[in-house]
Design an enzyme around this catalytic site. Structure first.
Site, PDB file in Angstrom:
ATOM      1  N   GLU A 106       0.832  -1.213   0.000  1.00  0.00           N
ATOM      2  CA  GLU A 106       0.000   0.000   0.000  1.00  0.00           C
ATOM      3  C   GLU A 106       0.862   1.256   0.000  1.00  0.00           C
ATOM      4  OE1 GLU A 106      -2.883  -0.477   3.160  1.00  0.00           O
ATOM      5  OE2 GLU A 106      -3.879  -2.101   2.071  1.00  0.00           O
ATOM      6  N   GLU A 131      -1.792 -10.436  -5.674  1.00  0.00           N
ATOM      7  CA  GLU A 131      -1.796 -11.301  -6.863  1.00  0.00           C
ATOM      8  C   GLU A 131      -0.985 -10.680  -7.987  1.00  0.00           C
ATOM      9  OE1 GLU A 131      -4.279 -10.130  -5.057  1.00  0.00           O
ATOM     10  OE2 GLU A 131      -6.158 -11.150  -5.474  1.00  0.00           O
ATOM     11  N   CYS A 158      -7.219  -7.596 -10.809  1.00  0.00           N
ATOM     12  CA  CYS A 158      -6.369  -8.795 -10.725  1.00  0.00           C
ATOM     13  C   CYS A 158      -6.898  -9.903 -11.628  1.00  0.00           C
ATOM     14  CB  CYS A 158      -6.281  -9.285  -9.279  1.00  0.00           C
ATOM     15  SG  CYS A 158      -5.228  -8.234  -8.250  1.00  0.00           S
TER      16      CYS A 158
HETATM   17  N1  THU Z   1      -6.079  -6.551  -2.177  1.00  0.00           N
HETATM   18  C1  THU Z   1      -5.301  -7.519  -2.726  1.00  0.00           C
HETATM   19  O1  THU Z   1      -4.116  -7.615  -2.424  1.00  0.00           O
HETATM   20  N2  THU Z   1      -5.860  -8.358  -3.615  1.00  0.00           N
HETATM   21  C2  THU Z   1      -7.153  -8.271  -4.055  1.00  0.00           C
HETATM   22  O2  THU Z   1      -7.530  -8.958  -4.987  1.00  0.00           O
HETATM   23  C3  THU Z   1      -8.081  -7.364  -3.389  1.00  0.00           C
HETATM   24  C4  THU Z   1      -7.494  -6.382  -2.474  1.00  0.00           C
HETATM   25  C5  THU Z   1      -5.477  -5.622  -1.237  1.00  0.00           C
HETATM   26  C6  THU Z   1      -5.433  -4.199  -1.743  1.00  0.00           C
HETATM   27  C7  THU Z   1      -5.352  -3.433  -0.460  1.00  0.00           C
HETATM   28  O3  THU Z   1      -4.004  -3.361  -0.053  1.00  0.00           O
HETATM   29  C8  THU Z   1      -6.110  -4.297   0.533  1.00  0.00           C
HETATM   30  O4  THU Z   1      -6.210  -5.579  -0.045  1.00  0.00           O
HETATM   31  C9  THU Z   1      -7.484  -3.779   0.885  1.00  0.00           C
HETATM   32  O5  THU Z   1      -8.236  -3.579  -0.259  1.00  0.00           O
END
Ligand code: THU
Length: 160
Positions: free
Chosen positions: A64, A75, A115
């Site tokens: 993030e 992913e 993704c």
């Molecule tokens: N996130 C993922 O890593 N993969 C996904 O497919 C959905 C969301 C992460 C993005 C963000 O850092 C956190 O989950 C909350 O949305």
């Protein structure tokens, strides 16, 4: 006009112990990958483990950023890294686990639309369907191909 129905097939497991040994290994790897999550804003830790056709397991975790759109999902971290470093090796299986404040979600966290679109691209790049495993504490879902998590895939008319 004709009404149509679309069926999506997937396997659901109550426990990882019921899965194939190679799937159990990948589930453990995506749980391990969650440790690499940098998620101070959402406190949602996502880990991804991608087995390549040569057997190598590549891991990714969500990253993030204070400028939110600059972050990236777990992913895509795994898939982009794999394609950048092993450009000729197809994907075999991608396992994903998500935890809220460190607690694995009971129902598996589902990949976001972006993704899924990236998954579709790599399935096309390698001309090779790959499996997707979504890990929750109460149930685990296994899909045999990207179409089963992204029906009606967009496919550019100009490429491929
Ligand atoms: N996130 C993922 O890593 N993969 C996904 O497919 C959905 C969301 C992460 C993005 C963000 O850092 C956190 O989950 C909350 O949305």
């Amino acid at each position: 006009m004709m009404k149509q129905t679309l069926n999506i097939h997937y396997e659901e497991y109550a426990s990882v112990d019921q899965m194939l040994p190679e799937d159990q290994e990948l589930v453990a790897a995506c749980r391990e990958a969650q440790k690499g999550s940098y998620s101070p804003y959402s406190n949602f830790q996502v880990g991804a483990a991608l087995r390549l056709a040569n057997g190598l397991i590549v891991k990714g975790a969500n990253q993030e950023n204070a400028a939110y759109p600059s972050g990236l999902c777990a992913e895509r971290v795994a898939m982009f890294w794999a394609s950048a470093n092993y450009p000729d090796v197809p994907f075999d299986t991608l396992a994903i686990a998500g935890s809220d404040h460190g607690v694995l979600c009971e129902s598996p966290a589902s990949p976001c639309g972006a993704c899924r679109q990236v998954m579709a691209e790599y399935q096309k790049k390698y001309k090779h369907p790959f499996k997707i495993i979504l890990v929750g504490s109460k149930r685990i879902r296994k899909f045999n191909q990207v179409e089963d998590v992204l029906p009606f895939i967009f496919d550019s008319l100009t490429i491929g």
